[in-house]
Design a protein around this motif. Structure first.
Motif, PDB file in Angstrom:
ATOM      1  N   HIS A   1     -21.695  44.425 -26.003  1.00 37.42           N
ATOM      2  CA  HIS A   1     -21.191  44.449 -25.822  1.00 37.42           C
ATOM      3  C   HIS A   1     -21.365  44.297 -24.284  1.00 37.42           C
ATOM      4  CE1 HIS A   1     -18.444  46.822 -29.256  1.00 37.42           C
ATOM      5  NE2 HIS A   1     -18.805  46.330 -29.498  1.00 37.42           N
TER       6      HIS A   1
ATOM      7  N   GLY B   1      -9.743  47.915 -35.467  1.00 37.00           N
ATOM      8  CA  GLY B   1     -11.004  47.952 -35.290  1.00 37.00           C
ATOM      9  C   GLY B   1     -11.920  46.675 -35.817  1.00 37.00           C
TER      10      GLY B   1
ATOM     11  N   VAL C   1     -10.819  48.949 -31.331  1.00 43.34           N
ATOM     12  CA  VAL C   1     -11.862  48.903 -30.448  1.00 43.34           C
ATOM     13  C   VAL C   1     -12.713  49.062 -31.679  1.00 43.34           C
ATOM     14  CG1 VAL C   1     -11.359  49.307 -28.489  1.00 43.34           C
ATOM     15  CG2 VAL C   1     -12.179  50.990 -30.026  1.00 43.34           C
TER      16      VAL C   1
ATOM     17  N   ASP D   1     -13.514  49.431 -25.761  1.00 45.35           N
ATOM     18  CA  ASP D   1     -14.849  49.276 -26.487  1.00 45.35           C
ATOM     19  C   ASP D   1     -15.717  50.016 -26.065  1.00 45.35           C
ATOM     20  OD1 ASP D   1     -13.200  47.191 -26.686  1.00 45.35           O
ATOM     21  OD2 ASP D   1     -13.727  46.946 -28.604  1.00 45.35           O
TER      22      ASP D   1
END
Length: 448
Positions: A82, A200, A245, A297
Motif C-alpha cells: 500500500h 474488503g 480495507v 488500510d
C-alpha cells in the motif's frame, strides 16, 4: 370548605415565596443548544475545537521525489504494501473517456469497490456485483461477468475488492467468496467460500492471496488452486464501514486489519503471529466514532506500519515489534500516503491532513466539507472524499460532490480542480499517467 381553601392559599404562598429565590447561575462558557458536542470540549480531550482555537497551519518543505510512470495499479492502494511513490500525471488532466460499467448507486446498493489497473486493462465493479474489464487506453469493454453466486440475488450484497497478481485477477465479494479469474477473458478459474462476508479487497504476493473478513477471521489462500494455507482468528465487531480495507504485505509480514480496530501482524508464510495492536479511542461528540473499524488500510513502508480508524485515530507502529511510535487524534478514511517527512490522509471529519512522519503532529489541516448541508439541523448526508494520491507532485482527492481536487503537499493550498460527470464512489487509481475514477452513476472516467 374553608379549611380546604385555607390549605390551597398556604400552598400558593409557599410557591410564591419559592419563586422569589434567586436562581443559581452556573459558571463556565455558554454555547448554543445546537453547537456540536465536540466543539464544547477542550482540545486536550481530542475534540475538534472551534476554528479560532485550532493550531495555525504551517507550510513546511516536503520531499515527494521525482514522478514515476507506473504501468499498473494492481491493488486497492496501488501495491501489496500500500506504499507508492510520487506518480506521473499531467499538470492539467482532461477527461479522455468515460465508460459505463453497470448499475450505479441506489438506496439499497452502493458502488464500493476500488478499481485496479493491470496489463493494459481497468477492472471495476458496479453496485450489483457485475465486474467489467475495460481497455485502459480507450475505455472499450473487453468483457463483463456477474460474480453473484448461483441462487443468490445480485441485490443481496454489495462491496468487495480486486487485486491482480501471479497472472490472475482476484475478486472478493459481499457473499463471502474469493474468486480467481483469467484477466484476459473473465473465465472463473476457482472459487473459495468463507464462513462470513469479505467486503474488503484481497492482497496477492508470491503465490498467496491474503483476505480479512467481517467475522474477525483472516485467511491465506493458495493462488494456484484456492486451497487454504492458514487461518487466523481476530476480534468480531457488529458495525463496519462500506468498502472494507485490505491487508498489507511486505517481504516478511502480512498485516491484517479488522472491523474491531485490531491489527495483527503475521509471518506471511507460516501464519505465525508476530505482534498485535489496536487503533483505539473516539473523537468526542461524533456518533460515527463508535464505529471502531480500521478504515485506513495498513501501509508498510520505511520500517513502519501506519493504520487509521473511523473513530478519530491514526497510529504508527514499528514493523518488526509492533511498538506504537505515535498516535494522532485524526482518523483516516483510507490508506495514508507517506512521503518524505510527511504522512497525508483524509480524516474521519472530511479534512485533508498532513502529519509529521516522526511525531504524528499535525502540520496542516484543510477542511474539504464533511456534511452535504452545513446547517446543523440538516447534517445527515456525509460527503465522501477518496485519496489522497500523490501524483505530479500534488495531492489528488476525488469526492462525491463531483470534483477532483489538487493540493500543494507543503502547505495544503488548493491548486485547482476538475469536474466529473458524477460523484466519486470509490478510491481512484493512477497508472500510465492516467487518473481513473469510478463514479456513482456506474461509470469509469479517465483523465490524462
Amino acid at each position: 370548605m374553608a379549611r380546604i381553601l385555607g390549605l390551597m392559599g398556604a400552598v400558593a404562598l409557599v410557591g410564591a415565596l419559592a419563586s422569589c429565590e434567586r436562581a443559581t447561575i452556573l459558571s463556565g462558557q455558554r454555547f448554543d443548544t445546537r453547537t456540536p458536542l465536540d466543539e464544547t470540549l477542550p482540545a486536550s480531550e481530542g475534540a475538534r475545537v472551534p476554528d479560532a482555537a485550532l493550531p495555525e497551519n504551517r507550510s513546511l518543505p516536503v520531499s515527494v521525489g521525482a514522478a514515476v510512470s507506473n504501468a499498473d495499479w494492481s491493488h486497492r492502494a496501488g501495491s501489496p504494501s500500500h506504499a507508492m511513490p510520487n506518480l506521473a500525471l499531467s499538470a492539467a488532466p482532461q477527461r479522455i473517456w468515460a465508460a459505463a460499467i453497470g448499475a450505479g448507486d441506489n438506496r439499497r446498493n452502493r458502488i464500493a469497490t476500488a478499481p485496479i489497473v493491470s496489463g493494459g486493462k481497468v477492472f471495476a465493479m458496479d453496485a450489483r456485483n457485475r465486474l467489467t474489464a475495460l481497455a485502459a487506453a480507450s475505455g472499450g469493454v473487453v468483457w463483463t461477468l456477474d460474480v453473484t453466486p448461483t441462487g443468490e440475488s445480485s441485490e443481496a450484497a454489495s462491496g468487495g475488492g480486486l487485486a491482480a497478481g501471479d497472472g490472475k485477477l482476484f475478486v472478493t465479494t459481499g457473499f463471502g467468496e474469493l474468486l480467481a479469474l483469467n484477466p484476459a477473458s473473465g473465465a472463473v478459474l476457482w472459487r473459495q467460500r468463507f464462513d462470513g462476508p469479505v467486503s474488503g479487497a484481497p492482497t496477492v504476493v508470491g503465490g498467496t492471496v491474503y483476505v480479512s473478513g467481517r467475522d474477525g477471521a483472516g485467511w491465506a489462500v493458495n493462488a494456484a488452486d484456492g486451497k487454504l494455507t492458514w487461518v487466523q482468528g481476530g476480534v468480531r465487531s457488529g458495525a463496519g464501514v462500506t468498502g472494507g480495507v485490505a491487508p498489507a504485505v511486505s517481504d516478511r509480514l502480512v498485516v491484517l486489519p479488522y472491523s474491531s480496530g485490531q491489527v495483527i501482524a503475521l509471518d506471511r508464510t507460516s501464519g505465525e503471529v508476530k505482534w498485535q495492536a489496536a487503533v483505539v479511542g473516539q473523537r468526542a461528540g461524533r456518533a460515527a466514532a463508535f464505529v471502531s473499524e480500521v478504515s485506513g488500510d495498513p501501509v508498510i513502508t520505511g520500517g513502519k506500519v501506519y493504520v487509521g480508524s473511523a473513530a478519530g485515530r491514526t497510529a504508527a507502529f514499528a514493523a518488526d515489534t509492533g511498538a506504537m511510535l505515535w498516535e494522532a487524534r485524526e482518523g483516516a478514511m483510507g490508506p495514508v500516503w507517506p512521503a518524505g517527512n510527511a504522512v497525508f490522509l483524509i480524516s474521519d471529519i472530511g479534512d485533508l491532513v498532513r502529519l509529521d512522519a516522526t511525531t504524528g503532529e499535525t502540520v496542516w489541516s484543510v477542511p474539504m466539507g464533511h456534511f452535504v448541508k452545513d446547517k446543523v439541523k440538516r447534517q445527515r448526508d456525509v460527503r465522501a472524499h477518496f485519496g489522497p494520491i500523490m501524483a505530479g507532485g500534488r495531492l489528488v482527492v476525488a469526492s462525491s460532490d463531483g470534483l477532483v481536487r489538487f493540493y500543494a503537499p507543503d502547505s495544503g493550498a488548493p491548486l485547482g480542480m476538475i469536474e466529473m460527470q458524477s460523484g466519486a464512489a470509490a478510491p481512484p487509481a493512477v497508472a500510465g499517467g492516467t487518473l481513473f475514477v469510478v463514479t456513482e452513476n456506474g461509470q469509469v472516467q479517465a483523465f490524462r
